[in-house]
Design a protein around this motif. Structure first.
Motif: not given
Length: 198
Positions: A58-65
């Motif tokens: 899940e953390l890898t899906a919250i990508i820093l733009p």
């Protein structure tokens, strides 16, 4: 083998969402997949290993733009909230990772990465003139801490309320921007107005 791991994570996530993490056994996950518990434990020796893998996924899906813009910040904050909604039954227990031996540090590291990404994004926007210079140092850290803590309380409220998830996310986005608005420059406020009317 990767396919089996992915199937296990998908099935476990579904069961965790339906019944809550603590109520789901390894036997139930194996039964959902039609595999033996031995096959399941070959890939994930313990249920906590599945929880850790799901949290990391899940953390890898919250990508820093890649580009720092107010719409990118809005999207990043929104994705953080959607993650909590999408996995409400998995993450509705704030002490879950405290109860899983060896997972406390991993979870703390995941939270730190989210905070660092948010700090990087806000700092870049300040350098671009979207936020005032006061949003730095301890003030920046305090604002980020407040946002992160508010997510925990908000997620727990959403899990017990009857408010539709979409409306709950929109309410929280409004509140987050209410917190950030005093730090916006005139240019930032103009961009925010365009974002909220789009």
């Amino acid at each position: 083998m990767e396919n089996t791991r992915a199937r296990i994570l998908t099935a476990a996530a579904q069961l965790f969402e339906q019944q809550g993490y603590r109520s789901v056994s390894m036997r139930a996950i194996a039964a959902r997949l039609g595999i033996s518990v031995g096959n399941l434990t070959y890939h994930f020796p313990h249920k906590q290993d599945i929880a850790t893998a799901l949290a990391e996924q899940e953390l890898t899906a919250i990508i820093l733009p890649e580009e720092a813009t107010l719409p990118a910040l809005d999207g990043y904050l929104r994705r953080m909230l959607l993650s909590l909604v999408d996995h409400a039954r998995m993450f509705d227990d704030p002490l879950l990772f405290e109860d899983l031996p060896g997972c406390q540090q991993e979870n703390a590291d995941r939270i730190t990465r989210l905070q660092q990404n948010l700090e990087r994004l806000l700092s870049q926007l300040r350098q671009q003139g979207r936020f005032r210079q006061e949003l730095r140092g301890q003030t920046l850290q305090d604002v980020i801490t407040l946002i992160m803590f508010s997510h925990v309380g908000w997620q727990q409220k959403v899990s017990v309320s009857r408010q539709p998830a979409g409306a709950a996310v929109e309410d929280m986005m409004r509140i987050q921007w209410l917190l950030l608005r005093p730090y916006l420059t005139e240019e930032g406020r103009t961009e925010l107005a365009q974002l909220t009317t789009a």
